[in-house]
Design a protein around this motif. Structure first.
Motif, PDB file in Angstrom:
ATOM      1  N   GLU A   7       1.521  19.388   4.612  1.00 34.74           N
ATOM      2  CA  GLU A   7       0.828  18.885   3.426  1.00 34.74           C
ATOM      3  C   GLU A   7       1.784  18.067   2.559  1.00 34.74           C
ATOM      4  O   GLU A   7       1.441  17.000   2.065  1.00 34.74           O
ATOM      5  N   SER A   8       3.037  18.546   2.400  1.00 33.97           N
ATOM      6  CA  SER A   8       3.948  17.810   1.540  1.00 33.97           C
ATOM      7  C   SER A   8       4.346  16.488   2.208  1.00 33.97           C
ATOM      8  O   SER A   8       4.475  15.471   1.541  1.00 33.97           O
ATOM      9  N   ASN A   9       4.492  16.468   3.518  1.00 35.67           N
ATOM     10  CA  ASN A   9       4.769  15.195   4.194  1.00 35.67           C
ATOM     11  C   ASN A   9       3.623  14.221   3.965  1.00 35.67           C
ATOM     12  O   ASN A   9       3.816  13.046   3.737  1.00 35.67           O
ATOM     13  N   HIS A  10       2.427  14.779   4.048  1.00 32.72           N
ATOM     14  CA  HIS A  10       1.243  13.951   3.867  1.00 32.72           C
ATOM     15  C   HIS A  10       1.241  13.328   2.479  1.00 32.72           C
ATOM     16  O   HIS A  10       1.022  12.142   2.313  1.00 32.72           O
ATOM     17  N   THR A  11       1.557  14.158   1.477  1.00 34.57           N
ATOM     18  CA  THR A  11       1.563  13.664   0.104  1.00 34.57           C
ATOM     19  C   THR A  11       2.565  12.529  -0.058  1.00 34.57           C
ATOM     20  O   THR A  11       2.274  11.508  -0.658  1.00 34.57           O
ATOM     21  N   SER A  12       3.760  12.674   0.538  1.00 29.28           N
ATOM     22  CA  SER A  12       4.757  11.622   0.354  1.00 29.28           C
ATOM     23  C   SER A  12       4.316  10.346   1.060  1.00 29.28           C
ATOM     24  O   SER A  12       4.522   9.247   0.562  1.00 29.28           O
ATOM     25  N   ILE A  13       3.637  10.473   2.191  1.00 32.10           N
ATOM     26  CA  ILE A  13       3.142   9.277   2.883  1.00 32.10           C
ATOM     27  C   ILE A  13       2.090   8.586   2.028  1.00 32.10           C
ATOM     28  O   ILE A  13       2.078   7.372   1.875  1.00 32.10           O
ATOM     29  N   VAL A  14       1.223   9.391   1.421  1.00 29.68           N
ATOM     30  CA  VAL A  14       0.182   8.820   0.570  1.00 29.68           C
ATOM     31  C   VAL A  14       0.813   8.059  -0.588  1.00 29.68           C
ATOM     32  O   VAL A  14       0.446   6.916  -0.877  1.00 29.68           O
ATOM     33  N   GLU A  15       1.821   8.683  -1.247  1.00 34.27           N
ATOM     34  CA  GLU A  15       2.451   8.009  -2.383  1.00 34.27           C
ATOM     35  C   GLU A  15       3.134   6.728  -1.932  1.00 34.27           C
ATOM     36  O   GLU A  15       3.046   5.689  -2.566  1.00 34.27           O
ATOM     37  N   GLU A  16       3.800   6.827  -0.775  1.00 36.32           N
ATOM     38  CA  GLU A  16       4.476   5.635  -0.266  1.00 36.32           C
ATOM     39  C   GLU A  16       3.442   4.554   0.046  1.00 36.32           C
ATOM     40  O   GLU A  16       3.640   3.372  -0.231  1.00 36.32           O
ATOM     41  N   GLY A  17       2.310   4.985   0.601  1.00 32.91           N
ATOM     42  CA  GLY A  17       1.236   4.045   0.932  1.00 32.91           C
ATOM     43  C   GLY A  17       0.774   3.305  -0.301  1.00 32.91           C
ATOM     44  O   GLY A  17       0.574   2.092  -0.280  1.00 32.91           O
ATOM     45  N   GLU A  18       0.652   4.050  -1.393  1.00 37.72           N
ATOM     46  CA  GLU A  18       0.180   3.416  -2.627  1.00 37.72           C
ATOM     47  C   GLU A  18       1.160   2.332  -3.081  1.00 37.72           C
ATOM     48  O   GLU A  18       0.766   1.287  -3.572  1.00 37.72           O
ATOM     49  N   SER A  19       2.455   2.562  -2.850  1.00 35.97           N
ATOM     50  CA  SER A  19       3.435   1.572  -3.285  1.00 35.97           C
ATOM     51  C   SER A  19       3.425   0.337  -2.387  1.00 35.97           C
ATOM     52  O   SER A  19       3.973  -0.688  -2.740  1.00 35.97           O
ATOM     53  N   HIS A  20       2.811   0.417  -1.215  1.00 31.29           N
ATOM     54  CA  HIS A  20       2.744  -0.739  -0.321  1.00 31.29           C
ATOM     55  C   HIS A  20       1.498  -1.594  -0.567  1.00 31.29           C
ATOM     56  O   HIS A  20       1.313  -2.600   0.086  1.00 31.29           O
ATOM     57  N   VAL A  21       0.642  -1.137  -1.460  1.00 27.76           N
ATOM     58  CA  VAL A  21      -0.599  -1.864  -1.699  1.00 27.76           C
ATOM     59  C   VAL A  21      -0.315  -3.082  -2.573  1.00 27.76           C
ATOM     60  O   VAL A  21       0.211  -2.970  -3.672  1.00 27.76           O
ATOM     61  N   ALA A  22      -0.632  -4.288  -2.042  1.00 30.72           N
ATOM     62  CA  ALA A  22      -0.263  -5.519  -2.738  1.00 30.72           C
ATOM     63  C   ALA A  22      -1.325  -5.975  -3.724  1.00 30.72           C
ATOM     64  O   ALA A  22      -1.018  -6.630  -4.704  1.00 30.72           O
ATOM     65  N   GLU A  23      -2.573  -5.667  -3.446  1.00 32.52           N
ATOM     66  CA  GLU A  23      -3.659  -6.221  -4.249  1.00 32.52           C
ATOM     67  C   GLU A  23      -4.841  -5.279  -4.176  1.00 32.52           C
ATOM     68  O   GLU A  23      -5.041  -4.604  -3.158  1.00 32.52           O
ATOM     69  N   VAL A  24      -5.628  -5.238  -5.235  1.00 28.95           N
ATOM     70  CA  VAL A  24      -6.813  -4.386  -5.256  1.00 28.95           C
ATOM     71  C   VAL A  24      -7.995  -5.250  -5.614  1.00 28.95           C
ATOM     72  O   VAL A  24      -7.906  -6.096  -6.511  1.00 28.95           O
ATOM     73  N   ARG A  25      -9.103  -5.088  -4.916  1.00 32.27           N
ATOM     74  CA  ARG A  25     -10.306  -5.862  -5.262  1.00 32.27           C
ATOM     75  C   ARG A  25     -11.528  -4.985  -5.008  1.00 32.27           C
ATOM     76  O   ARG A  25     -11.756  -4.571  -3.857  1.00 32.27           O
ATOM     77  N   TRP A  28     -11.440  -2.129  -2.647  1.00 32.96           N
ATOM     78  CA  TRP A  28     -10.563  -2.449  -1.518  1.00 32.96           C
ATOM     79  C   TRP A  28      -9.116  -2.618  -1.931  1.00 32.96           C
ATOM     80  O   TRP A  28      -8.847  -3.091  -3.024  1.00 32.96           O
ATOM     81  N   VAL A  29      -8.202  -2.263  -1.040  1.00 30.79           N
ATOM     82  CA  VAL A  29      -6.784  -2.510  -1.286  1.00 30.79           C
ATOM     83  C   VAL A  29      -6.233  -3.324  -0.119  1.00 30.79           C
ATOM     84  O   VAL A  29      -6.680  -3.179   1.018  1.00 30.79           O
ATOM     85  N   LEU A  30      -5.290  -4.204  -0.448  1.00 29.06           N
ATOM     86  CA  LEU A  30      -4.658  -5.030   0.581  1.00 29.06           C
ATOM     87  C   LEU A  30      -3.375  -4.337   1.004  1.00 29.06           C
ATOM     88  O   LEU A  30      -2.412  -4.282   0.245  1.00 29.06           O
ATOM     89  N   TYR A  31      -3.368  -3.798   2.195  1.00 25.64           N
ATOM     90  CA  TYR A  31      -2.201  -3.064   2.707  1.00 25.64           C
ATOM     91  C   TYR A  31      -1.627  -3.837   3.899  1.00 25.64           C
ATOM     92  O   TYR A  31      -2.319  -4.042   4.903  1.00 25.64           O
ATOM     93  N   GLN A  32      -0.408  -4.283   3.764  1.00 26.61           N
ATOM     94  CA  GLN A  32       0.261  -5.059   4.818  1.00 26.61           C
ATOM     95  C   GLN A  32      -0.648  -6.173   5.342  1.00 26.61           C
ATOM     96  O   GLN A  32      -0.808  -6.361   6.552  1.00 26.61           O
ATOM     97  N   GLY A  33      -1.299  -6.885   4.425  1.00 28.18           N
ATOM     98  CA  GLY A  33      -2.130  -8.039   4.792  1.00 28.18           C
ATOM     99  C   GLY A  33      -3.510  -7.693   5.300  1.00 28.18           C
ATOM    100  O   GLY A  33      -4.242  -8.580   5.747  1.00 28.18           O
ATOM    101  N   CYS A  34      -3.896  -6.404   5.215  1.00 30.86           N
ATOM    102  CA  CYS A  34      -5.191  -5.973   5.765  1.00 30.86           C
ATOM    103  C   CYS A  34      -5.973  -5.233   4.682  1.00 30.86           C
ATOM    104  O   CYS A  34      -5.432  -4.357   4.004  1.00 30.86           O
TER     105      CYS A  34
END
Ligand code: A3P
Length: 320
Positions: A7-25, A28-34
């Motif tokens: 669970e704690s690994n999952h949480t850190s991945i989620v937080e890291e994921g949020e920091s990779h989000v470039a744009e929100v619309r 939707w979020v733009l993650y690594q161009g997708c």
């Protein structure tokens, strides 16, 4: 303890994921161009970090609504035909939804994806994904894994997606004109669609032995020819005897839209495959027609999307 650790690994991945989000619309979020929903980002990151490909894995890759259900049914039936003849009365497709016969890498979302379940599958594995080539874990390419890519006319994809999304639930319902604007800007699940198509088209032109590039409309026009190509690519070519006995036609018939749609497991009940979003099993079978976009899009919308796609694909050799 293991659960807490996980669970704690999952949480850190989620937080890291949020920091990779470039744009929100919108949602939707733009993650690594997708473009993804935020809960999809978590799941995609887990796959990127933890999925272990095997050299003999084959990936069935589709942009959503390009015929994933059909491809799963065909690939399963072709590769399992020595255990289950397409005409047998206990064929798995008669009791299981095609979506459940080939696992997705990144679905269901909204939970720790059971990647361990994929580990348990015997080789050679058939696995499905909607992830564009840029998001796939590098091990997939590095190990030379093979890919069957199925694409479809973007106008039919849009119409199919709009109908499907409106069945997901009230939170996802969008008027067609708004959804069209977003789609035309590339904002849709796993979009932009043209980037998705181009990524695998380039891989196909560079490594044609490793990629089978299919188009929905061509498969609908000549299913026997394409099922033979699929079988050959999946290292399960039809023998001359099978061809003369009509085995290819049997596979085509079992996996046809009309046949699958009529089977009770596909026409009734609901299942949560996406994660937290149970949907009618019948949602995956609408019209199964080429060119249904003409019944839904205005001339202006049609021209707009044609022009965008033509411009984005120009010079690549890929056309629809
Ligand atoms: P339509 O909405 O245009 O009818 P996916 O499986 O990727 O979600 O794509 C769904 C689309 O494929 C839907 O298109 C669906 O009707 C169509 N489809 C499902 N099963 C099919 C089959 N066996 N043959 C052809 N098309 C099929």
């Amino acid at each position: 303890m293991a659960a807490a650790q996980s669970e704690s690994n999952h949480t850190s991945i989620v937080e890291e994921g949020e920091s990779h989000v470039a744009e929100v619309r919108g949602g939707w979020v733009l993650y690594q161009g997708c473009w993804l929903r935020s809960h999809n980002v978590q799941s995609v990151m887990l796959v990127q970090e933890r999925f272990k490909a095997r050299p003999d894995d084959t990936f069935l890759v589709t942009f959503p609504k390009c015929g994933t259900t059909w491809l799963k049914a065909l690939a399963f039936t072709v590769t399992n035909r020595f255990r289950h003849a397409a005409t047998s009365e206990d064929h798995p497709l008669l009791t299981q939804h095609p979506q459940d016969l080939v696992s997705f890498l990144e679905m269901p979302y909204r939970q720790l994806h059971p990647l361990a379940d994929l580990e348990k599958l015997a080789s050679p594995r058939l696995l499905a994904t909607h992830m564009p080539i840029t998001l796939l874990p590098p091990c997939v390419s590095n190990l030379g894994c093979r890919v069957v890519y199925l694409c479809r006319n973007p106008k039919d994809v849009f119409v199919s997606l709009w109908h499907f999304t409106n069945k997901v639930g009230a939170d996802y319902t969008t008027p067609m004109d708004q959804a069209f604007e977003l789609f035309s800007d590339g904002v849709s699940p796993y979009g932009p669609i043209w980037e998705h198509n181009l990524g695998f088209w380039k891989k196909y032109t560079a490594e044609s032995d490793n990629v089978l590039f299919l188009k929905y409309d061509d498969m609908m026009a000549e299913p026997v020819k394409h099922v033979k190509m699929l079988a050959k690519f999946l290292c399960a070519p039809f023998t001359e005897q099978e061809v003369s006995y009509g085995v290819v036609e049997d596979v085509v018939h079992l996996c046809s839209f009309d046949k699958l749609k009529s089977i009770p497991i596909n026409s009734s009940g609901e299942t949560d495959r996406i994660g937290g979003l149970p949907m009618a099993n019948s949602s995956y079978f609408r019209t199964g027609k080429v060119g249904d976009w003409a019944n839904h899009l205005t001339e202006e919308m049609s021209k707009k999307l044609d022009d965008i796609v033509e411009e984005k694909l120009r010079g690549s050799g890929l056309t629809f």
